[in-house]
Design a protein around this motif. Structure first.
Motif, PDB file in Angstrom:
ATOM      1  N   ASN A  84       5.066   2.568 -22.647  1.00 52.31           N
ATOM      2  CA  ASN A  84       5.439   1.248 -23.128  1.00 52.31           C
ATOM      3  C   ASN A  84       5.791   0.401 -21.905  1.00 52.31           C
ATOM      4  N   GLY A  85       4.745   0.004 -21.206  1.00 45.30           N
ATOM      5  CA  GLY A  85       4.899  -0.559 -19.859  1.00 45.30           C
ATOM      6  C   GLY A  85       5.075   0.596 -18.891  1.00 45.30           C
ATOM      7  N   SER A  86       4.813   0.346 -17.609  1.00 46.10           N
ATOM      8  CA  SER A  86       5.014   1.458 -16.673  1.00 46.10           C
ATOM      9  C   SER A  86       6.494   1.762 -16.490  1.00 46.10           C
ATOM     10  N   LEU A  87       7.369   0.825 -16.827  1.00 43.25           N
ATOM     11  CA  LEU A  87       8.810   1.119 -16.802  1.00 43.25           C
ATOM     12  C   LEU A  87       9.119   2.360 -17.632  1.00 43.25           C
ATOM     13  N   ASP A  88       8.468   2.460 -18.780  1.00 41.36           N
ATOM     14  CA  ASP A  88       8.660   3.608 -19.659  1.00 41.36           C
ATOM     15  C   ASP A  88       8.305   4.903 -18.922  1.00 41.36           C
ATOM     16  N   ALA A 110      12.776  -1.319  -2.337  1.00 39.26           N
ATOM     17  CA  ALA A 110      11.880  -0.908  -3.419  1.00 39.26           C
ATOM     18  C   ALA A 110      12.194  -1.665  -4.698  1.00 39.26           C
ATOM     19  N   TYR A 111      11.310  -1.524  -5.635  1.00 37.87           N
ATOM     20  CA  TYR A 111      11.460  -2.056  -6.977  1.00 37.87           C
ATOM     21  C   TYR A 111      12.782  -1.544  -7.565  1.00 37.87           C
ATOM     22  N   PRO A 112      13.682  -2.432  -7.983  1.00 40.67           N
ATOM     23  CA  PRO A 112      15.027  -2.003  -8.387  1.00 40.67           C
ATOM     24  C   PRO A 112      15.077  -1.041  -9.583  1.00 40.67           C
ATOM     25  N   GLY A 157       3.912  -3.025  -2.512  1.00 43.10           N
ATOM     26  CA  GLY A 157       5.323  -3.037  -2.876  1.00 43.10           C
ATOM     27  C   GLY A 157       5.756  -4.311  -3.582  1.00 43.10           C
ATOM     28  N   ASN A 158       6.758  -4.159  -4.426  1.00 41.53           N
ATOM     29  CA  ASN A 158       7.428  -5.305  -5.047  1.00 41.53           C
ATOM     30  C   ASN A 158       8.913  -5.136  -4.756  1.00 41.53           C
ATOM     31  N   PRO A 159       9.594  -6.074  -4.152  1.00 37.70           N
ATOM     32  CA  PRO A 159       9.238  -7.471  -3.897  1.00 37.70           C
ATOM     33  C   PRO A 159       8.626  -7.771  -2.528  1.00 37.70           C
ATOM     34  N   VAL A 184       3.546   7.275  -6.947  1.00 38.92           N
ATOM     35  CA  VAL A 184       3.030   6.052  -6.323  1.00 38.92           C
ATOM     36  C   VAL A 184       2.802   5.043  -7.445  1.00 38.92           C
ATOM     37  N   ASP A 185       3.626   3.998  -7.455  1.00 38.77           N
ATOM     38  CA  ASP A 185       3.566   2.977  -8.498  1.00 38.77           C
ATOM     39  C   ASP A 185       2.607   1.879  -8.031  1.00 38.77           C
ATOM     40  N   GLU A 186       1.423   1.869  -8.618  1.00 37.05           N
ATOM     41  CA  GLU A 186       0.398   0.898  -8.233  1.00 37.05           C
ATOM     42  C   GLU A 186       0.311  -0.239  -9.257  1.00 37.05           C
ATOM     43  N   ALA A 187       1.466  -0.824  -9.583  1.00 39.68           N
ATOM     44  CA  ALA A 187       1.470  -1.925 -10.558  1.00 39.68           C
ATOM     45  C   ALA A 187       0.571  -3.083 -10.096  1.00 39.68           C
ATOM     46  N   TYR A 188       0.435  -3.237  -8.773  1.00 41.15           N
ATOM     47  CA  TYR A 188      -0.419  -4.309  -8.214  1.00 41.15           C
ATOM     48  C   TYR A 188      -1.713  -3.746  -7.634  1.00 41.15           C
ATOM     49  N   GLY A 189      -2.049  -2.535  -8.007  1.00 44.14           N
ATOM     50  CA  GLY A 189      -3.220  -1.861  -7.441  1.00 44.14           C
ATOM     51  C   GLY A 189      -4.505  -2.665  -7.567  1.00 44.14           C
ATOM     52  N   ARG A 212      -0.053   2.862 -13.083  1.00 44.05           N
ATOM     53  CA  ARG A 212      -0.636   1.516 -13.118  1.00 44.05           C
ATOM     54  C   ARG A 212      -0.137   0.795 -14.366  1.00 44.05           C
ATOM     55  N   THR A 213      -0.494  -0.467 -14.507  1.00 42.08           N
ATOM     56  CA  THR A 213      -0.006  -1.231 -15.656  1.00 42.08           C
ATOM     57  C   THR A 213      -1.014  -2.298 -16.075  1.00 42.08           C
ATOM     58  N   PHE A 214      -0.893  -2.706 -17.332  1.00 42.21           N
ATOM     59  CA  PHE A 214      -1.668  -3.850 -17.826  1.00 42.21           C
ATOM     60  C   PHE A 214      -0.894  -5.159 -17.702  1.00 42.21           C
ATOM     61  N   SER A 215       0.315  -5.076 -17.141  1.00 41.14           N
ATOM     62  CA  SER A 215       1.194  -6.254 -17.137  1.00 41.14           C
ATOM     63  C   SER A 215       0.833  -7.281 -16.082  1.00 41.14           C
ATOM     64  N   LYS A 216       0.142  -6.901 -15.021  1.00 41.09           N
ATOM     65  CA  LYS A 216      -0.056  -7.819 -13.917  1.00 41.09           C
ATOM     66  C   LYS A 216      -1.492  -8.355 -13.913  1.00 41.09           C
ATOM     67  N   ALA A 217      -2.454  -7.660 -13.312  1.00 40.38           N
ATOM     68  CA  ALA A 217      -3.802  -8.217 -13.203  1.00 40.38           C
ATOM     69  C   ALA A 217      -4.471  -8.417 -14.567  1.00 40.38           C
ATOM     70  N   ARG A 224       3.330  -4.726 -23.333  1.00 39.78           N
ATOM     71  CA  ARG A 224       3.961  -3.496 -22.856  1.00 39.78           C
ATOM     72  C   ARG A 224       2.994  -2.305 -22.844  1.00 39.78           C
ATOM     73  N   VAL A 225       2.033  -2.308 -21.959  1.00 38.20           N
ATOM     74  CA  VAL A 225       1.140  -1.157 -21.813  1.00 38.20           C
ATOM     75  C   VAL A 225       1.039  -0.779 -20.336  1.00 38.20           C
ATOM     76  N   GLY A 226       1.519   0.409 -20.014  1.00 42.55           N
ATOM     77  CA  GLY A 226       1.344   0.975 -18.685  1.00 42.55           C
ATOM     78  C   GLY A 226       0.636   2.302 -18.817  1.00 42.55           C
TER      79      GLY A 226
HETATM   80  C1  LIG Z   1       5.987  -5.231 -12.772  1.00 40.96           C
HETATM   81  C2  LIG Z   1       6.225  -3.885 -12.225  1.00 40.96           C
HETATM   82  C3  LIG Z   1       6.373  -2.771 -13.048  1.00 40.96           C
HETATM   83  C4  LIG Z   1       6.610  -2.914 -14.527  1.00 40.96           C
HETATM   84  O1  LIG Z   1       5.502  -2.942 -15.214  1.00 40.96           O
HETATM   85  P1  LIG Z   1       5.458  -2.827 -16.779  1.00 40.96           P
HETATM   86  O2  LIG Z   1       4.174  -2.100 -16.970  1.00 40.96           O
HETATM   87  O3  LIG Z   1       5.439  -4.217 -17.300  1.00 40.96           O
HETATM   88  O4  LIG Z   1       6.616  -2.029 -17.287  1.00 40.96           O
HETATM   89  C5  LIG Z   1       6.461  -1.520 -12.471  1.00 40.96           C
HETATM   90  N1  LIG Z   1       6.477  -1.377 -11.138  1.00 40.96           N
HETATM   91  C6  LIG Z   1       6.384  -2.431 -10.311  1.00 40.96           C
HETATM   92  C7  LIG Z   1       6.427  -2.203  -8.851  1.00 40.96           C
HETATM   93  C8  LIG Z   1       6.278  -3.712 -10.833  1.00 40.96           C
HETATM   94  O5  LIG Z   1       6.261  -4.764 -10.018  1.00 40.96           O
END
Ligand SMILES: *Cc1c(COP(=O)(O)O)cnc(C)c1O
Length: 360
Positions: A84-88, A110-112, A157-159, A184-189, A212-217, A224-226
Motif C-alpha cells: 500500500n505504497g512503498s511505505l507499507d 536519508a528519507y525520514p 536519494g530523497n531529499p 535499495v529504495d528506488e522510488a525515483y528509479g 519501487r513505487t507508482f507514486s512518482k513517475a 497507494r501502490v508500491g
Molecule cells: C515518495 C517516496 C516513497 C513513498 O512512496 P509511496 O509508494 O507513495 O509510499 C518511498 N521512498 C522514497 C525515497 C520516496 O521519496
C-alpha cells in the motif's frame, strides 16, 4: 491510562507536509514530489471499470500486476510483492527483520520514514555521514555495527536528489555482512533508468531487496501502490506481517494500466527532466546552490537555517509550498518538487525577488 508500548510512546508522529494557504492565494504544492501531471488516461479508465467490481475483495496476490511488472523488467514474478505504497513495504521489512535487539542503518540525509520504520520495530536507528549530500559507501560500511540488521538506501536519494552508480551499490552490498539485509529504495528509479543497468539482478543474492513505487513517475500517489523484488525466503516472511488485502481493486487496476502505458510514463519522465534542469539552471543563474538531481525535485541549499526559513516564508506567502528538510538533517535546505511550468515560474520569480531583497 492504558500503557502504550514504550518504543511507541517514545516516537513522534511522522511529519507530512503542512500547508496553510494564505487568504486569497491558491495552493501550489511543490512539497510532496507528486507527478507534474495526472496519470495515464488509460489508468483512469481502468480505475473506473474496476469500481464495478468493488464489492469484491482485491486479488491478494496482485497476479496481473506482478505479471506485467515481471514482463516489463524481465524479473521473476514470484519475487514481487506489492504494498500500500512503498511505505507499507518499508514498514513490513523493518517489522519482520528489525527488533529491540538490533539496529537499522541509513545515510544521514536519508528519507525520514526509514527512521520511523525502525522506531516502530523497536530497533535502534543509526546514521552514516554523507559526502556533501551524496551517500558515502565507505561511511556506511564504517558505520555498520555487530548488531546492524537492515541498511536502507534510497537511490536516487530523497531529499538529496543525488544517486549512486550501479557499481557503487554493488560495492556497498559486497562490503556488508551476509546477515545484513540491504534495501535499495528506488522510488525515483524511473527517472534514472536510462543512466545505468537495472539493479534487480542483485536480489538473487538472497540478501538484497529493491523497492519501487507508482507514486512518482507513474503519477498514482493517491492510489497507494508500491512494489518490490524480494528473495523468496524474505517474501515468505513479509507475507506474514502484511495486510493480506493491502491494495484496492481500483489501485491494482490503475497500476496495471499504467504499467501497460510505458509511453505515457516515459513522456512524464522526459517532461520532468526538462523542467527540472531548467529550474536548476535558472536558480543557479540567480546565485542559488542547487545540486544536480536525478529525480522529480531539486534541493536548494541556503547559507543558513534562517535563510532557508525566510525563503520558505516568502514562497508560502504566495501560496507556494516547498518542503523544509529539517527531518532529514538538512535544516538549511528546501526541496522543490518539479511541478507544472507555471508553478515553477512563480517559485523562481519569488526566490529571485527574495534573494535581491529580504535576505537575512
Ligand atoms: C515518495 C517516496 C516513497 C513513498 O512512496 P509511496 O509508494 O507513495 O509510499 C518511498 N521512498 C522514497 C525515497 C520516496 O521519496
Amino acid at each position: 491510562m492504558i500503557p502504550v508500548a514504550p518504543h511507541i510512546a517514545a516516537m513522534s508522529p511522522y511529519a507530512l507536509a503542512e500547508m496553510e494557504v494564505p487568504a486569497g492565494k491558491s495552493l501550489i504544492s511543490l512539497s510532496q514530489n507528486e507527478s507534474l501531471r495526472a496519470p495515464s488516461p488509460l489508468a483512469a479508465e481502468a480505475a473506473a471499470r474496476a469500481m464495478t467490481r468493488a464489492e469484491l475483495y482485491p486479488d491478494p496476490d496482485w497476479t496481473e500486476l506482478c505479471q506485467a511488472l515481471g514482463d516489463l523488467h524481465g524479473i521473476p514474478t514470484q519475487g514481487i510483492l506489492c504494498g500500500n505504497g512503498s511505505l507499507d513495504l518499508i514498514g513490513c521489512v523493518a517489522r519482520a527483520y528489525a527488533d529491540e535487539k538490533n539496529a537499522v542503518l541509513a545515510p544521514a540525509h536519508a528519507y525520514p520514514f526509514f527512521r520511523t520504520a525502525a522506531q516502530i520495530a523497536g530497533a535502534r536507528f543509526d546514521t552514516a555521514e554523507e559526502d556533501g549530500a551524496r551517500v558515502s559507501v565507505s561511511a556506511l560500511l564504517a558505520a555498520v555495527q555487530p548488531d546492524t540488521r537492515v541498511v536502507f538506501v534510497a537511490n536516487p536519494g530523497n531529499p538529496t536528489g543525488t544517486r549512486l552508480t550501479r557499481s557503487e551499490i554493488r560495492s556497498l552490498r559486497a562490503g556488508l555482512r551476509d546477515d545484513v539485509l540491504l534495501v535499495v529504495d528506488e522510488a525515483y528509479g524511473e527517472f534514472a533508468d536510462h543512466l545505468d543497468e537495472p539493479s534487480f539482478d542483485m536480489v538473487t543474492r538472497g540478501d538484497t531487496v529493491i523497492l519501487r513505487t507508482f507514486s512518482k513517475a507513474y503519477g498514482l500517489a493517491g492510489l497507494r501502490v508500491g512494489w518490490g523484488l524480494f528473495p523468496p525466503e524474505i517474501a515468505a516472511q513479509l507475507r506474514k506481517v502484511m495486510n493480506p488485502n493491502n491494495i484496492s481493486v481500483v489501485g491494482q487496476a490503475a497500476a496495471l494500466a499504467a504499467v501497460e502505458d510505458q509511453a505515457y510514463m516515459c513522456e512524464t519522465c522526459t517532461m520532468t527532466a526538462r523542467l527540472r534542469d531548467s529550474l536548476i539552471g535558472r536558480l543557479r543563474d540567480s546565485g542559488f546552490r542547487v545540486a544536480d538531481s536525478f529525480t522529480n525535485f531539486a534541493l536548494i541549499r541556503f547559507d543558513s537555517v534562517a535563510a532557508a526559513r525566510s525563503a520558505d516564508q516568502a514562497l508560502q506567502a504566495e501560496g507556494v509550498f516547498p518542503r523544509s528538510q529539517a527531518g532529514a538533517g538538512l535544516s538549511h535546505a528546501l526541496r522543490v518538487t518539479v511541478g507544472n511550468p507555471e508553478a515553477l515560474d512563480l517559485a523562481v520569480g519569488i526566490l529571485k525577488a527574495w534573494s535581491k531583497g529580504a535576505r537575512p
